[in-house]
Scaffold this motif. Structure first.
Motif, PDB file in Angstrom:
ATOM      1  N   ARG A 286       0.812  -1.218   0.000  1.00  0.00           N
ATOM      2  CA  ARG A 286       0.000   0.000   0.000  1.00  0.00           C
ATOM      3  C   ARG A 286       0.848   1.272   0.000  1.00  0.00           C
ATOM      4  N   GLU A 287       2.123   1.159   0.338  1.00  0.00           N
ATOM      5  CA  GLU A 287       2.998   2.340   0.307  1.00  0.00           C
ATOM      6  C   GLU A 287       3.388   2.725  -1.116  1.00  0.00           C
ATOM      7  N   ARG A 288       3.307   1.770  -2.044  1.00  0.00           N
ATOM      8  CA  ARG A 288       3.627   2.015  -3.461  1.00  0.00           C
ATOM      9  C   ARG A 288       4.934   2.788  -3.619  1.00  0.00           C
ATOM     10  N   SER A 289       5.951   2.289  -2.975  1.00  0.00           N
ATOM     11  CA  SER A 289       7.252   2.949  -3.015  1.00  0.00           C
ATOM     12  C   SER A 289       7.878   2.783  -4.399  1.00  0.00           C
ATOM     13  N   PRO A 290       8.714   3.727  -4.817  1.00  0.00           N
ATOM     14  CA  PRO A 290       9.413   3.581  -6.107  1.00  0.00           C
ATOM     15  C   PRO A 290      10.209   2.279  -6.183  1.00  0.00           C
ATOM     16  N   GLN A 291      10.770   1.875  -5.054  1.00  0.00           N
ATOM     17  CA  GLN A 291      11.524   0.615  -5.020  1.00  0.00           C
ATOM     18  C   GLN A 291      10.646  -0.553  -5.436  1.00  0.00           C
ATOM     19  N   MET A 292       9.435  -0.627  -4.900  1.00  0.00           N
ATOM     20  CA  MET A 292       8.531  -1.723  -5.229  1.00  0.00           C
ATOM     21  C   MET A 292       8.020  -1.606  -6.659  1.00  0.00           C
ATOM     22  N   LEU A 293       7.582  -0.413  -7.054  1.00  0.00           N
ATOM     23  CA  LEU A 293       6.944  -0.232  -8.357  1.00  0.00           C
ATOM     24  C   LEU A 293       7.916  -0.436  -9.516  1.00  0.00           C
ATOM     25  N   SER A 294       9.197  -0.199  -9.286  1.00  0.00           N
ATOM     26  CA  SER A 294      10.173  -0.412 -10.357  1.00  0.00           C
ATOM     27  C   SER A 294      10.484  -1.888 -10.565  1.00  0.00           C
ATOM     28  N   ASP A 295       9.994  -2.727  -9.650  1.00  0.00           N
ATOM     29  CA  ASP A 295      10.265  -4.166  -9.721  1.00  0.00           C
ATOM     30  C   ASP A 295       8.975  -4.968  -9.830  1.00  0.00           C
ATOM     31  N   LEU A 296       7.904  -4.288 -10.253  1.00  0.00           N
ATOM     32  CA  LEU A 296       6.593  -4.924 -10.382  1.00  0.00           C
ATOM     33  C   LEU A 296       5.895  -4.348 -11.601  1.00  0.00           C
ATOM     34  N   PHE A 297       5.231  -5.223 -12.365  1.00  0.00           N
ATOM     35  CA  PHE A 297       4.454  -4.731 -13.500  1.00  0.00           C
ATOM     36  C   PHE A 297       3.146  -5.501 -13.570  1.00  0.00           C
ATOM     37  N   LEU A 298       2.063  -4.773 -13.840  1.00  0.00           N
ATOM     38  CA  LEU A 298       0.738  -5.366 -13.974  1.00  0.00           C
ATOM     39  C   LEU A 298       0.196  -5.114 -15.373  1.00  0.00           C
ATOM     40  N   ILE A 299      -0.229  -6.185 -16.044  1.00  0.00           N
ATOM     41  CA  ILE A 299      -1.023  -6.057 -17.262  1.00  0.00           C
ATOM     42  C   ILE A 299      -2.480  -6.162 -16.842  1.00  0.00           C
ATOM     43  N   PRO A 300      -3.218  -5.053 -16.829  1.00  0.00           N
ATOM     44  CA  PRO A 300      -4.621  -5.110 -16.402  1.00  0.00           C
ATOM     45  C   PRO A 300      -5.506  -5.684 -17.498  1.00  0.00           C
ATOM     46  N   GLU A 301      -6.663  -6.190 -17.097  1.00  0.00           N
ATOM     47  CA  GLU A 301      -7.599  -6.698 -18.099  1.00  0.00           C
ATOM     48  C   GLU A 301      -8.126  -5.548 -18.960  1.00  0.00           C
ATOM     49  N   GLN A 302      -8.477  -4.451 -18.320  1.00  0.00           N
ATOM     50  CA  GLN A 302      -8.939  -3.260 -19.023  1.00  0.00           C
ATOM     51  C   GLN A 302      -7.828  -2.211 -18.968  1.00  0.00           C
TER      52      GLN A 302
END
Length: 283
Positions: A67-83
């Motif tokens: 829930r903190e959505r830190s740059p560290q986490m977001l740079s190492d995670l990717f989501l392909i959403p359905e929409q």
């Protein structure tokens, strides 16, 4: 890698969608996150990305609170959403702007997948068909090389040849240091790619086991409809029954290959009986 502990969540005052849900996902695996429509697959992915907050419990990604959505986490995670929506720019421009946010972005892999999919990245993305835009997003997502890759119904909008290309491309990846989660209700399309099956039902993870454990504890066999052989779950068609058995229950012939769609239907329909076969199995 992904740790979800005792997560509870509801939309406003509605009945809780999740209640005390827990799930651990590790590297070097492709997880199939399966469930009926409305089971909460997309909602769970949005908790992992930190776009939704649990009422209780916690979700961490690589040790960082989601829930903190830190740059560290977001740079190492990717989501392909359905929409999804893509901006009014060319694929080349999109990549030049967004690739730097992912330190491990693999330009060669991106170009290879784009070539495989035959996407014209010199055209504006909004001028491409939905299927071509989806292929572009898949290519970009794979090339980010993030340790966590989430895909929500990734084959929606793809034609049959493109679905085959997608399966072939993902199967060729080196995911020894990646955790890939594919959320779908199209079990038939993607079942052959999966290393571990995770099923959501009634707000809980009711099944979470790898293929080795599944094949050790269950057998899959087509038998005559009038057979008196006892099975856990079966589907009748054209005078035969495609059935799920306890391991070793069918002795006349060797067990057939794992049928992922049949397994999913068995888990949904006979949850307690399937769980009983895995009581002593660690995930």
């Amino acid at each position: 890698m992904i740790s979800i502990k005792n997560l509870s969540f509801a939309f406003k005052k509605n009945k809780p969608l999740f209640k005390d849900l827990s799930l651990q996902m590790e590297t070097s695996k492709i997880y199939g996150l399966f469930g009926l429509n409305g089971a909460g697959k997309t909602t769970l992915l949005n908790h992992i990305t930190g776009m939704l907050f649990p009422a209780e419990g916690e979700c961490t990604v690589n040790g960082v609170t989601a829930r903190e959505r830190s740059p560290q986490m977001l740079s190492d995670l990717f989501l392909i959403p359905e929409q999804f929506d893509l901006p009014s720019m060319t694929g080349t421009q999109y990549t030049e702007i967004h690739a730097p946010f992912y330190p491990t972005f693999d330009e060669a892999l991106f170009e290879s997948v784009i070539d495989e999919f035959k996407v014209d990245i010199t055209s504006k993305l909004q001028e491409l068909s939905y299927g071509q835009r989806k292929k572009f997003l898949i290519a970009f997502a794979l090339a980010t090389n993030t340790r966590v890759l989430l895909m929500d119904e990734p084959t929606n909008g793809l034609d049959i040849p493109a679905k085959s290309q997608f399966r072939r491309i993902v199967a060729s990846l080196d995911y020894s240091n990646r955790c890939i989660v594919i959320s779908t209700h199209q079990v038939r399309d993607l079942g052959a790619m999966i290393d571990q099956v995770s099923v959501i039902k009634n707000g809980e993870i009711v099944f979470n086991h790898g293929l080795d454990a599944i094949q050790k504890n269950l057998s899959f066999k087509k038998i005559p409809a009038d057979s008196e052989t006892d099975y856990i779950y079966g589907e009748e068609a054209l005078g035969s029954v495609h059935a799920v058995f306890r391991a070793g229950a069918v002795n006349e012939h060797a067990s057939e290959e794992l049928d992922m769609e049949l397994l999913f239907n068995a888990i949904i329909s006979q949850t307690n009986n399937i769980q009983e076969e895995f009581k002593t199995v660690s995930v």
